[in-house]
Motif scaffolding. Sequence first.
Motif, PDB file in Angstrom:
ATOM      1  N   ALA A 130     -21.312 -37.422  19.768  1.00 34.26           N
ATOM      2  CA  ALA A 130     -20.796 -38.739  20.169  1.00 34.26           C
ATOM      3  C   ALA A 130     -21.069 -39.001  21.642  1.00 34.26           C
ATOM      4  O   ALA A 130     -21.403 -40.127  22.034  1.00 34.26           O
ATOM      5  N   THR A 131     -20.941 -37.970  22.469  1.00 38.76           N
ATOM      6  CA  THR A 131     -21.246 -38.110  23.894  1.00 38.76           C
ATOM      7  C   THR A 131     -22.724 -38.405  24.106  1.00 38.76           C
ATOM      8  O   THR A 131     -23.094 -39.260  24.920  1.00 38.76           O
ATOM      9  N   SER A 132     -23.585 -37.703  23.358  1.00 38.64           N
ATOM     10  CA  SER A 132     -25.030 -37.951  23.455  1.00 38.64           C
ATOM     11  C   SER A 132     -25.371 -39.372  23.035  1.00 38.64           C
ATOM     12  O   SER A 132     -26.260 -40.016  23.613  1.00 38.64           O
ATOM     13  N   LEU A 133     -24.661 -39.885  22.033  1.00 38.88           N
ATOM     14  CA  LEU A 133     -24.882 -41.268  21.602  1.00 38.88           C
ATOM     15  C   LEU A 133     -24.507 -42.247  22.712  1.00 38.88           C
ATOM     16  O   LEU A 133     -25.216 -43.238  22.943  1.00 38.88           O
ATOM     17  N   MET A 162     -32.106 -32.111  25.581  1.00 37.02           N
ATOM     18  CA  MET A 162     -31.683 -31.077  26.535  1.00 37.02           C
ATOM     19  C   MET A 162     -30.165 -30.993  26.622  1.00 37.02           C
ATOM     20  O   MET A 162     -29.599 -29.898  26.728  1.00 37.02           O
ATOM     21  N   ILE A 163     -29.496 -32.149  26.550  1.00 33.84           N
ATOM     22  CA  ILE A 163     -28.028 -32.153  26.573  1.00 33.84           C
ATOM     23  C   ILE A 163     -27.477 -31.454  25.332  1.00 33.84           C
ATOM     24  O   ILE A 163     -26.549 -30.637  25.410  1.00 33.84           O
ATOM     25  N   LEU A 164     -28.082 -31.762  24.178  1.00 32.25           N
ATOM     26  CA  LEU A 164     -27.608 -31.162  22.929  1.00 32.25           C
ATOM     27  C   LEU A 164     -27.849 -29.652  22.897  1.00 32.25           C
ATOM     28  O   LEU A 164     -27.003 -28.892  22.396  1.00 32.25           O
ATOM     29  N   TRP A 165     -28.992 -29.210  23.431  1.00 35.63           N
ATOM     30  CA  TRP A 165     -29.245 -27.774  23.478  1.00 35.63           C
ATOM     31  C   TRP A 165     -28.413 -27.103  24.567  1.00 35.63           C
ATOM     32  O   TRP A 165     -27.924 -25.986  24.392  1.00 35.63           O
ATOM     33  N   PHE A 170     -21.605 -23.936  26.002  1.00 31.31           N
ATOM     34  CA  PHE A 170     -20.151 -24.092  25.919  1.00 31.31           C
ATOM     35  C   PHE A 170     -19.627 -23.564  24.595  1.00 31.31           C
ATOM     36  O   PHE A 170     -18.564 -22.927  24.537  1.00 31.31           O
ATOM     37  N   LEU A 171     -20.383 -23.815  23.514  1.00 32.18           N
ATOM     38  CA  LEU A 171     -19.952 -23.334  22.196  1.00 32.18           C
ATOM     39  C   LEU A 171     -19.941 -21.811  22.144  1.00 32.18           C
ATOM     40  O   LEU A 171     -18.981 -21.208  21.635  1.00 32.18           O
TER      41      LEU A 171
END
Length: 336
Positions: A130-133, A162-165, A170-171
Amino acid sequence: MHIQDQLQIELKVKIVKESRPVISDLAFFLDMINSLWSILSVLIIAEFVLGSFANGFIAVVNCTDWVKRQKLSCADGILTALAVSRIALLSVTVFYWHAYVFILDFYTLKEVTIVYIAWVISNHFSLWLATSLSILYLFKIANFSCLLFLHLKRKVKRAVVMILWGNLVFLVCHLVVLSTDIKMGKIDCEGNITCKTNLEDIVHLTNLTVFTLANFIPFTMSLTAFLLLIFSLWKHLKRMQLSGKGSQDPSSKVHIRAMQTVISFLMLFVIYFTAELITVWSSFTPLKNLVFIPSQFLSVLYPSGHSLILIWGNKKLRLAFLSFLWQLRCWLKERK
């Protein structure tokens, strides 16, 4: 009968008579709580059904479009992944609610660990997608003269990937801390009360800190995207007024639609984050049973409500949904 015994009996009768209104009020209060819990439980089930339908609808429409065109845009890809992660999040949340309310004795440490890990993973992807969207909307719609922004705007797909990877770090950290906390919880300190208390405090503080950071960072990024969209819209409207074109041009409408989507996510996320934070805090207090059902109701509201808003705010999804309703209406007429 002695006078002292008679006085004691009279005193007991008086206490019972005086305590009857208090007992009656307490019973009425408990009945109200039970009724409220029943209503919230029904609403949780309704939210789960609506949320699962909305997210499933998003996934089916985008996957069907992908098969037809052999191509999927970056926004549609994020929406599809977001829908799948939210279906998992809804399922885990409702499973936890059902197990807690109806079959609490079945809940062993192993089941708790599996469910919590599943919740951490699905919650992580739901928030970050949702943040990436929101960030994608920012780069696609906003206009700034900053060189860094223009560079990222040209490489928006790569920036989002890059943000998603990058957020997988954090995970992994969250899962490592969770694994450490579980191992610490298994340490036998029954013979040492001080040791046991210290370990419980460490586990509580660690879980709360990791949870807060894991949710606060994507919220901050989404809030930043929203503020930049507002600033971009303000600059755009100012240019339109100077040129005499007014504020009803297509670019302004796109800005407003994107802002509505982002602000709906922020509002529901604040409710969700507050509910989860209350659940974490109250799990170590006697109030945990009292706030569990309301917090679960608010937790399910976020992945369900925001997905419905995404359908209505996306032109392709909105038209597909209206077409589905029309076909459903025709089918019901034929059945009659």
